[in-house]
Design a protein around this motif. Structure first.
Motif, PDB file in Angstrom:
ATOM      1  N   ARG A   1      -7.781  30.290  45.524  1.00  0.00           N
ATOM      2  CA  ARG A   1      -8.926  29.621  45.094  1.00  0.00           C
ATOM      3  C   ARG A   1      -8.825  29.691  43.770  1.00  0.00           C
ATOM      4  O   ARG A   1      -8.993  30.674  42.902  1.00  0.00           O
ATOM      5  CB  ARG A   1     -10.231  30.249  45.371  1.00  0.00           C
TER       6      ARG A   1
ATOM      7  N   ASP B 268      -8.865  24.576  45.907  1.00  0.00           N
ATOM      8  CA  ASP B 268      -7.803  25.672  47.018  1.00  0.00           C
ATOM      9  C   ASP B 268      -6.340  25.110  46.606  1.00  0.00           C
ATOM     10  O   ASP B 268      -6.023  23.737  46.357  1.00  0.00           O
ATOM     11  CB  ASP B 268      -8.204  25.555  48.303  1.00  0.00           C
TER      12      ASP B 268
ATOM     13  N   THR C 184      -8.271  33.910  49.378  1.00  0.00           N
ATOM     14  CA  THR C 184      -9.504  33.709  49.971  1.00  0.00           C
ATOM     15  C   THR C 184      -9.238  33.467  51.415  1.00  0.00           C
ATOM     16  O   THR C 184     -10.003  33.611  52.200  1.00  0.00           O
ATOM     17  CB  THR C 184     -10.487  32.520  49.589  1.00  0.00           C
TER      18      THR C 184
ATOM     19  N   GLN D 278     -12.197  25.514  51.417  1.00  0.00           N
ATOM     20  CA  GLN D 278     -13.344  25.259  50.695  1.00  0.00           C
ATOM     21  C   GLN D 278     -13.245  24.188  50.144  1.00  0.00           C
ATOM     22  O   GLN D 278     -12.295  23.832  49.465  1.00  0.00           O
ATOM     23  CB  GLN D 278     -13.949  26.558  49.685  1.00  0.00           C
TER      24      GLN D 278
ATOM     25  N   THR E   5     -17.480  29.590  44.029  1.00  0.00           N
ATOM     26  CA  THR E   5     -16.850  30.556  43.192  1.00  0.00           C
ATOM     27  C   THR E   5     -17.405  31.925  43.449  1.00  0.00           C
ATOM     28  O   THR E   5     -18.574  31.964  43.939  1.00  0.00           O
ATOM     29  CB  THR E   5     -17.122  30.078  41.608  1.00  0.00           C
TER      30      THR E   5
ATOM     31  N   TYR F 177     -16.286  35.107  50.748  1.00  0.00           N
ATOM     32  CA  TYR F 177     -15.567  34.653  49.868  1.00  0.00           C
ATOM     33  C   TYR F 177     -14.092  35.048  49.949  1.00  0.00           C
ATOM     34  O   TYR F 177     -13.052  34.388  49.660  1.00  0.00           O
ATOM     35  CB  TYR F 177     -16.125  34.532  48.379  1.00  0.00           C
TER      36      TYR F 177
END
Length: 404
Positions: free
Chosen positions: A73, A88, A177, A181, A191, A202
């Protein structure tokens, strides 16, 4: 620097400094792993890009040194420490992704994962490429406004400091991650800053320390380029438990003003640093300090004001000459490094005069001994307006096992 020739004196100083940077290790008690190890998070502590000049930008890369694929991320943050965009990337084993900050600020994001089996990752079913979707023109306008300290279109709030120019400033983080997302051009969404105590979803399970990266500042008009490695932040769940001690992202796990845990498991950075400076002689361009600092909150502010924490103070800044004579040039109320990230010329620090053209700086970048804050320091030495040398500052302390 193909085609460039250094004067002998400059070449000698460059060689000596490169050797010093290569062999100098971290000081302090040595309990925090900070260095060029593969990490679970990368911090690119400062960026700048002139929105009116595509040749003034930052190029940065991220590599996956693990033996399997990962999803990472990318998050952009302003110099107020406000996250502005997140997207991503899919990285195969030993994959490298290079990006141009100008492209991102203009809404052109790298496309990754084509032809790969992304459905094996959580929330990725039906996904064929990362990042998914596109960036609307309105979102691009907001992104540029936020990183130049201008009001969000149609509002009177600002997410960054207004330096009075067209240069977008801030910093970047990249986290492992291992999930999909949504592309997020909204403040904080997707975030680390919005993940509350007790919520660790996350971060990738297993704490994979597989990332390495670097960055280059390029200014074609000035015929300049300089670069460094990203800050590699190691994750260690066996060490960083939910005990309220410092971790890199620990400031986002707070209830009633108290940090509650170490859900991110990331090694904290130091608060006190040493940096060599050269402000004359062959390096007639002087020394710039890139300084990233932890801020206590990430909210936007009225454009007529500033966040409640601004400006960041520090306990003190000492300077020494080459004979070891020490002099305090800032104490308490000085604000030479007021933002979450900045590039400051040593020659323009203000405060008490430096003790000489060559020396060192001891940067105590917490408000006080009782109120520690993380920081990172990168000195950049310039010569003849064309050559530069960037390397990592030396940490004097570490925050492992301490509580904010």
């Amino acid at each position: 620097m193909r085609g460039m020739k250094l004067r002998p004196a400059v070449a000698l100083v460059l060689s000596l400094l490169v050797c010093t940077a290569a062999f100098a290790g971290p000081t302090g008690n040595g309990s925090c792993m900070l260095g060029a190890f593969p990490g679970a998070t990368l911090l690119y502590p400062y960026f700048e890009a002139d929105l009116n000049d595509p040749g003034h930008t930052m190029l940065f890369s991220v590599s996956n040194l693990g033996g399997t694929s990962h999803i990472v991320r990318v998050v952009l943050w302003t110099d107020y420490g406000v996250p502005t965009m997140a997207f991503d990337l899919y990285l195969k084993a030993f994959d490298i992704q290079t990006m141009n900050l100008q492209d991102i600020l203009n809404g052109s994001l790298p496309q990754t994962g084509q032809g790969q089996s992304l459905g094996s990752f959580p929330h990725c079913a039906g996904t064929t490429v990362l990042p998914g979707g596109g960036i609307l023109a309105a979102s691009v306008a907001r992104l540029k406004a936020r990183h130049t300290g201008k009001p969000d279109p149609g509002t009177t709030v600002c997410a960054g400091f207004n330096h009075g120019d067209s240069i977008a400033r801030g910093y970047l983080t990249i986290d492992v991650t291992d999930q999909c997302q949504p592309l997020s051009p909204s403040l904080g969404v997707g975030t680390p800053s919005l993940y509350s105590p007790g919520n660790s979803v996350y971060y990738a399970s297993g704490d994979p320390n597989v990332l390495t990266g670097d960055f280059f500042f390029v200014n074609n008009a000035a015929n300049q380029a300089e670069g460094n490695e990203a800050v590699h932040i190691v994750s260690d769940s066996s060490r960083f438990q939910n005990d309220g001690t410092f971790t890199f992202y620990g400031r986002y796990y707070v209830i009633n003003g108290q940090q509650q845990g170490a859900r991110d498991h990331r090694t904290p950075l130091a608060s006190t640093w040493f940096s060599r400076y050269v402000n004359g002689g062959p390096f007639n361009g002087g020394t710039n300090l890139i300084i990233w600092r932890e801020v206590p909150s990430t909210g936007v502010a009225s454009c007529s004001g500033a966040p409640a924490w601004f400006p960041l103070s520090q306990e003190r800044v000492n300077a020494t000459d080459e004979a070891g004579n020490l002099k305090t040039i800032f104490s308490g109320g000085g604000f030479p490094f007021p933002l979450a990230t900045q590039k400051v010329a040593v020659s323009q620090l203000g405060g008490a005069p430096l003790p000489g053209s060559f020396g060192g700086l001891q940067l105590y970048l917490s408000k006080s001994e009782a109120h520690k804050r993380q920081a990172y320091v990168l000195p950049v030495l310039s010569a003849e307006g064309r050559y530069s040398l960037g390397y990592n500052g030396t940490r004097i302390d570490d925050l492992c096992g301490l509580k904010p």
